[in-house]
Design a protein around this motif. Structure first.
Motif, PDB file in Angstrom:
ATOM      1  N   ARG A 192       0.869  -1.166   0.000  1.00 53.01           N
ATOM      2  CA  ARG A 192       0.000   0.000   0.000  1.00 53.01           C
ATOM      3  C   ARG A 192       0.902   1.210   0.000  1.00 53.01           C
ATOM      4  O   ARG A 192       2.088   1.123   0.281  1.00 53.01           O
ATOM      5  CB  ARG A 192      -0.904   0.042   1.230  1.00 53.01           C
ATOM      6  CG  ARG A 192      -0.135   0.208   2.517  1.00 53.01           C
ATOM      7  CD  ARG A 192      -1.074   0.380   3.679  1.00 53.01           C
ATOM      8  NE  ARG A 192      -0.383   0.291   4.940  1.00 53.01           N
ATOM      9  CZ  ARG A 192       0.279   1.275   5.520  1.00 53.01           C
ATOM     10  NH1 ARG A 192       0.397   2.428   4.925  1.00 53.01           N
ATOM     11  NH2 ARG A 192       0.870   1.109   6.678  1.00 53.01           N
ATOM     12  N   ILE A 193       0.347   2.347  -0.301  1.00 55.94           N
ATOM     13  CA  ILE A 193       1.102   3.590  -0.230  1.00 55.94           C
ATOM     14  C   ILE A 193       0.776   4.221   1.105  1.00 55.94           C
ATOM     15  O   ILE A 193      -0.333   4.624   1.361  1.00 55.94           O
ATOM     16  CB  ILE A 193       0.745   4.523  -1.392  1.00 55.94           C
ATOM     17  CG1 ILE A 193       1.051   3.801  -2.707  1.00 55.94           C
ATOM     18  CG2 ILE A 193       1.528   5.801  -1.309  1.00 55.94           C
ATOM     19  CD1 ILE A 193       0.781   4.621  -3.913  1.00 55.94           C
ATOM     20  N   VAL A 194       1.760   4.314   1.944  1.00 53.63           N
ATOM     21  CA  VAL A 194       1.490   4.659   3.337  1.00 53.63           C
ATOM     22  C   VAL A 194       0.860   6.021   3.503  1.00 53.63           C
ATOM     23  O   VAL A 194       0.071   6.251   4.406  1.00 53.63           O
ATOM     24  CB  VAL A 194       2.772   4.553   4.170  1.00 53.63           C
ATOM     25  CG1 VAL A 194       3.724   5.687   3.864  1.00 53.63           C
ATOM     26  CG2 VAL A 194       2.448   4.525   5.658  1.00 53.63           C
ATOM     27  N   ILE A 195       1.172   6.963   2.620  1.00 53.77           N
ATOM     28  CA  ILE A 195       0.601   8.298   2.788  1.00 53.77           C
ATOM     29  C   ILE A 195      -0.910   8.280   2.683  1.00 53.77           C
ATOM     30  O   ILE A 195      -1.592   9.108   3.274  1.00 53.77           O
ATOM     31  CB  ILE A 195       1.202   9.284   1.761  1.00 53.77           C
ATOM     32  CG1 ILE A 195       0.777  10.717   2.081  1.00 53.77           C
ATOM     33  CG2 ILE A 195       0.789   8.918   0.353  1.00 53.77           C
ATOM     34  CD1 ILE A 195       1.232  11.218   3.398  1.00 53.77           C
ATOM     35  N   PHE A 196      -1.474   7.305   1.932  1.00 56.97           N
ATOM     36  CA  PHE A 196      -2.927   7.214   1.865  1.00 56.97           C
ATOM     37  C   PHE A 196      -3.508   6.976   3.246  1.00 56.97           C
ATOM     38  O   PHE A 196      -4.520   7.538   3.630  1.00 56.97           O
ATOM     39  CB  PHE A 196      -3.362   6.064   0.959  1.00 56.97           C
ATOM     40  CG  PHE A 196      -2.999   6.234  -0.474  1.00 56.97           C
ATOM     41  CD1 PHE A 196      -2.478   7.426  -0.936  1.00 56.97           C
ATOM     42  CD2 PHE A 196      -3.158   5.187  -1.347  1.00 56.97           C
ATOM     43  CE1 PHE A 196      -2.147   7.581  -2.256  1.00 56.97           C
ATOM     44  CE2 PHE A 196      -2.817   5.331  -2.677  1.00 56.97           C
ATOM     45  CZ  PHE A 196      -2.315   6.519  -3.135  1.00 56.97           C
ATOM     46  N   GLU A 245      -3.327   0.320  -6.838  1.00 57.29           N
ATOM     47  CA  GLU A 245      -2.876  -0.999  -6.424  1.00 57.29           C
ATOM     48  C   GLU A 245      -3.032  -2.015  -7.552  1.00 57.29           C
ATOM     49  O   GLU A 245      -2.274  -2.984  -7.624  1.00 57.29           O
ATOM     50  CB  GLU A 245      -3.632  -1.455  -5.178  1.00 57.29           C
ATOM     51  CG  GLU A 245      -3.363  -0.606  -3.948  1.00 57.29           C
ATOM     52  CD  GLU A 245      -1.913  -0.658  -3.470  1.00 57.29           C
ATOM     53  OE1 GLU A 245      -1.098  -1.390  -4.068  1.00 57.29           O
ATOM     54  OE2 GLU A 245      -1.586   0.055  -2.500  1.00 57.29           O
ATOM     55  N   GLY A 246      -4.001  -1.784  -8.435  1.00 58.45           N
ATOM     56  CA  GLY A 246      -4.083  -2.633  -9.623  1.00 58.45           C
ATOM     57  C   GLY A 246      -2.838  -2.493 -10.476  1.00 58.45           C
ATOM     58  O   GLY A 246      -2.302  -3.480 -10.994  1.00 58.45           O
ATOM     59  N   LYS A 281      -6.562  -7.035  -7.052  1.00 60.28           N
ATOM     60  CA  LYS A 281      -6.861  -7.988  -8.115  1.00 60.28           C
ATOM     61  C   LYS A 281      -7.845  -7.416  -9.123  1.00 60.28           C
ATOM     62  O   LYS A 281      -7.714  -7.619 -10.340  1.00 60.28           O
ATOM     63  CB  LYS A 281      -7.429  -9.266  -7.516  1.00 60.28           C
ATOM     64  CG  LYS A 281      -6.554 -10.508  -7.630  1.00 60.28           C
ATOM     65  CD  LYS A 281      -6.218 -10.817  -9.058  1.00 60.28           C
ATOM     66  CE  LYS A 281      -5.144 -11.879  -9.136  1.00 60.28           C
ATOM     67  NZ  LYS A 281      -4.770 -12.132 -10.538  1.00 60.28           N
ATOM     68  N   VAL A 282      -8.843  -6.696  -8.634  1.00 59.05           N
ATOM     69  CA  VAL A 282      -9.834  -6.108  -9.534  1.00 59.05           C
ATOM     70  C   VAL A 282      -9.157  -5.145 -10.502  1.00 59.05           C
ATOM     71  O   VAL A 282      -9.399  -5.170 -11.715  1.00 59.05           O
ATOM     72  CB  VAL A 282     -10.944  -5.403  -8.736  1.00 59.05           C
ATOM     73  CG1 VAL A 282     -11.861  -4.608  -9.658  1.00 59.05           C
ATOM     74  CG2 VAL A 282     -11.759  -6.422  -7.933  1.00 59.05           C
ATOM     75  N   GLY A 283      -8.273  -4.302  -9.976  1.00 61.67           N
ATOM     76  CA  GLY A 283      -7.573  -3.352 -10.833  1.00 61.67           C
ATOM     77  C   GLY A 283      -6.624  -4.026 -11.800  1.00 61.67           C
ATOM     78  O   GLY A 283      -6.558  -3.668 -12.988  1.00 61.67           O
ATOM     79  N   GLU A 284      -5.871  -5.005 -11.315  1.00 62.19           N
ATOM     80  CA  GLU A 284      -4.921  -5.709 -12.180  1.00 62.19           C
ATOM     81  C   GLU A 284      -5.634  -6.408 -13.330  1.00 62.19           C
ATOM     82  O   GLU A 284      -5.201  -6.338 -14.490  1.00 62.19           O
ATOM     83  CB  GLU A 284      -4.145  -6.737 -11.346  1.00 62.19           C
ATOM     84  CG  GLU A 284      -3.157  -7.568 -12.158  1.00 62.19           C
ATOM     85  CD  GLU A 284      -3.274  -9.059 -11.894  1.00 62.19           C
ATOM     86  OE1 GLU A 284      -2.365  -9.789 -12.297  1.00 62.19           O
ATOM     87  OE2 GLU A 284      -4.296  -9.496 -11.315  1.00 62.19           O
ATOM     88  N   LEU A 285      -6.733  -7.100 -13.023  1.00 62.25           N
ATOM     89  CA  LEU A 285      -7.465  -7.813 -14.069  1.00 62.25           C
ATOM     90  C   LEU A 285      -8.021  -6.856 -15.109  1.00 62.25           C
ATOM     91  O   LEU A 285      -8.063  -7.173 -16.310  1.00 62.25           O
ATOM     92  CB  LEU A 285      -8.582  -8.640 -13.444  1.00 62.25           C
ATOM     93  CG  LEU A 285      -8.124  -9.853 -12.612  1.00 62.25           C
ATOM     94  CD1 LEU A 285      -9.307 -10.505 -11.924  1.00 62.25           C
ATOM     95  CD2 LEU A 285      -7.377 -10.862 -13.484  1.00 62.25           C
TER      96      LEU A 285
END
Length: 611
Positions: free
Chosen positions: A3-7, A473-474, A558-562
């Motif tokens: 994850r991006i920690v700043i989020f 993240e995807g 996974k949703v973003g990657e797909l």
């Protein structure tokens, strides 16, 4: 952790952190906000008879000023100067006003006619409306009643924000001192929110809170010179005289000793004596009031889709079955003779797969990152200017943090991006995962995507914030799949590590929905992970606890990657032998992080224009 920690920092500070300013500062802030709201009302009625483009430009600029005033930590992240001596005001009274004001901003942007806007302005308006719509949907639930968990909260986030602040001159140091002075009140009001959460029965699950006292104690136990709140004073800026620096440093140390530390001790005692004992025994969001609807909104916000929890659960089961077959093929190619379970035990137990020295682990991550850097021109036409580094997760938080995370840099603030690698319990950090993890967190994953987004020219501020998890993240997970094109995953163990990471994200779809909708237990979730991947038990346990306190976020990967892979397949079929992978990647990243529906529109327009 991927994850991006700043989020986490920004979301926590926006929704949960509490700061009560001094009367003078509060009056100044209220006056500015009232002026902004007056101008907002004028733009909504369009008193000046502006055309759509002019209204959008003025409204966006005003919304930016409002956002920076409300959430100064966002300015820290982006490298802006305004309000850097302040924390967000998220008191109960302020929160009630914010909800009302969000609706006003939504109505303003919704009233702008997109018909005569340029293509880029139509996209800007669409993203603003989408963002505010999402915020309004979230506001119907009580997330602010849970201001801390094992991953974030004032006891961690304040130090993170302070460490990001620029340290160039006396003004910067005074901003840091002002924020140090505000931490005690932040803690006080955080406890007020926690008390209200206890009264309403809305708390994080008890099982996830047990490490918080140790994290607080770890900060209190270090010598004052090593305090995570005083990193700005580790060395003197060139533009500050030694006498002035010594005086400001002594002032900052006094505040930490007499204000920050006592407030953290107060938080520690409250967590130990009241919060943990009275927190809920259940783990699913569905166990809270209106929890199933809450979870559905979370999932749709994080994935930027209309997928239901049931659809996501079924997608996860399908992906787990597919990846499991690939993993078994990888085991066969390794020459290992034994069952799947035996191979997993071999990976977890054999010392050849683990470093025994933290510096060796970090050195290897840096070597992988350097190799990846050299491969980027083959896959991307545009590369970022912002540099990045590989550093360890802070010791005070490493036990509860997962494998790794990325923290964006800022050219404006003179800050590089950082890939944080966890060096706690090295026997849970296998070598065969390191290539995939580096590609995800650094390049071509988070650092490349976020830095390019921050560096976009002639783009409004809200387009430079990587806020859409499904895309961000995807992309990180998709970036792992580029490893073979970049010369990685050459040995079967590293390939199995890449598949383990892909399996990890597929299992998240099953486990996250399982916990929050279908009544899965914590142990059931851990067992499912252990049975289907080579992850170590410590890593799995920390990850499952993350899904428990951050419902829905883990479904976005996974949703973003797909979606990205499906769009690439569509482009490859359309262009045939003329398909250019560099051009495809540049189009995917060219608008910054966007909802997946907008990404699909962008790719379809590109295909149509080129054909």
């Amino acid at each position: 952790m991927h994850r991006i920690v700043i989020f986490v920092v920004i979301i926590t500070l926006i929704n949960c952190s509490i700061f009560k300013a001094s009367p003078a500062i509060a009056n100044e802030t209220d006056e500015l906000r009232n002026q902004q709201l007056t101008e907002l009302a004028s733009l909504t009625t369009n008193e000046a008879m502006l055309n759509s483009g002019e209204r959008l430009a003025k409204s966006s600029e005003l919304y930016f000023e409002y956002t920076l005033l409300l959430w100064p930590e966002l300015g820290t992240y982006m490298g802006f100067e305004k309000h850097q001596d302040k924390w967000s005001d998220s008191s109960i009274a302020r929160h009630e006003k914010y909800t009302e004001e969000t609706n006003k901003w939504f109505n303003l942007f919704k009233s702008i006619d997109p018909t005569n806007l340029s293509k880029e302005d139509r996209l800007n308006l669409t993203i603003l409306i989408y963002t505010l719509e999402t915020e309004i949907a979230r506001e119907q639930f009580d997330g602010m009643l849970m201001p801390i968990d094992q991953l974030s909260g004032i006891y961690q986030d304040a130090a993170r924000v302070l460490a990001m602040m620029p340290v160039r001159n006396e003004h910067d140091l005074n901003n840091i001192i002002a924020r140090l002075s505000g931490i005690e009140m932040e803690v006080t009001h955080t406890i007020e929110w926690m008390k209200l959460g206890l009264e309403e029965g809305i708390t994080p699950p008890k099982v996830t809170l047990t490490n918080i006292p140790d994290i607080i104690n770890n900060q209190l136990a270090v010598d004052i010179e090593q305090s995570p709140y005083l990193t700005a004073f580790a060395s003197k800026p060139e533009m500050v005289s030694q006498q002035t620096f010594n005086s400001l440093k002594a002032q900052a140390q006094k505040i930490v000793k007499n204000s920050v530390h006592p407030s953290l001790e107060m938080l520690h005692d409250f967590v130990v004596k009241e919060y943990i004992p009275r927190s809920r025994e259940t783990i699913g969001l569905s166990n809270l009031p209106n929890g199933k609807a809450w979870y559905t909104v979370n999932v749709q916000e994080f994935t930027t889709t209309s997928l239901t929890p049931t659809q996501i659960h079924e997608l996860g089961l399908k992906e787990v079955a597919r990846i499991r077959k690939e993993m078994e093929q990888s085991i066969t190619s390794s020459g290992f003779e034994g069952s799947f379970d035996e191979f997993l035990h071999f990976l977890r137990d054999d010392p050849q797969f683990y470093f025994t020295d933290a510096e060796d682990l970090l050195r290897e991550y840096r070597n992988i990152a350097k190799k990846a850097d050299a491969e980027l021109p083959k896959l991307f036409g545009l590369l970022p200017r912002t540099p990045y580094g590989v550093i360890p997760v802070p010791a005070y938080a490493e036990k509860s943090q997962t494998t790794a995370y990325y923290e964006p840099g800022s050219l404006d603030a003179g800050r590089a991006g950082n890939f944080f690698a966890n060096t706690y319990q090295l026997a849970s950090r296998p070598k065969y995962e390191m290539e995939a993890l580096t590609l995800h967190e650094a390049v071509p994953g988070h650092h490349l995507q976020v830095a390019l987004q921050q560096e976009m020219q002639d783009t409004p501020w809200f387009r430079k914030i990587p806020m859409y998890t499904g895309f961000v993240e995807g992309w990180g997970l998709y970036a792992e799949s580029l490893g073979e094109d970049m010369g990685f995953y050459q040995d079967p163990y590293s390939k199995f590590g890449q598949l383990t990471f892909e399996m990890w994200r597929a299992m998240r779809l099953v486990v996250d929905t399982g916990i929050h909708v279908f009544g899965w237990t914590r142990q059931q979730s851990i067992d499912y992970f252990m049975a289907n991947s080579g992850k170590t038990e410590h890593d799995v346990t920390v990850e499952v606890d993350r899904y428990i306190v951050w419902p829905g976020q883990a479904t976005a990967y996974k949703v973003g990657e797909l979606k990205i892979k499906a769009l690439r397949a569509k482009a490859e079929a359309s262009f045939g032998e003329n398909f250019d992978i560099r051009e495809f990647h540049d189009v995917v990243l060219g608008s910054g992080a966007v909802p997946l529906t907008i990404l699909e529109d962008n790719i379809n327009e590109w295909i149509a224009a080129e054909n």
